[in-house]
Design a protein around this motif. Structure first.
Motif: not given
Length: 103
Positions: A10-11, A16-24, A29-33
């Motif tokens: 997660e990054v 903006c403070g959003a959280i991105l889930k990244i597949d290495p 990007i596989i998820a965005h909060t």
């Protein structure tokens, strides 16, 4: 070689403070909060005051548009008279030159 696949990480976006889930593996990007929404106003009074100011500004812009529409004919007549005066002052020189006439 290690058979263990690296897990997604997660990054946090510094802007903006959003959280991105990244597949290495794929680097996708596989998820965005999304970041939590910030309150626009602290209390109801400041929100009401802002709405009143916005209403006053909107009314002022409307009045300006109505006045401009009322005086539109006068302005167009003055512009036409000025263009007509300029056309009478400059004599007509005949046909204008075209690009291929100069070749």
């Amino acid at each position: 070689m290690s058979s263990k696949k690296p897990s997604a990480f997660e990054v946090s976006c510094p802007d903006c403070g959003a959280i991105l889930k990244i597949d290495p593996e794929t680097r996708a990007i596989i998820a965005h909060t999304p970041a939590p929404r910030k309150k626009t106003f602290e209390d109801f009074e400041t929100a009401a005051k802002a709405m009143r100011e916005q209403d006053e500004r909107r009314e002022s812009l409307f009045r300006q548009a109505v006045d401009a529409e009322k005086h539109k004919n006068d302005l167009l007549e003055k512009k036409f008279a000025e263009a007509l005066r300029k056309a009478k002052e400059t004599p007509d020189t005949g046909k204008p030159l075209r690009d291929f006439d100069l070749d």
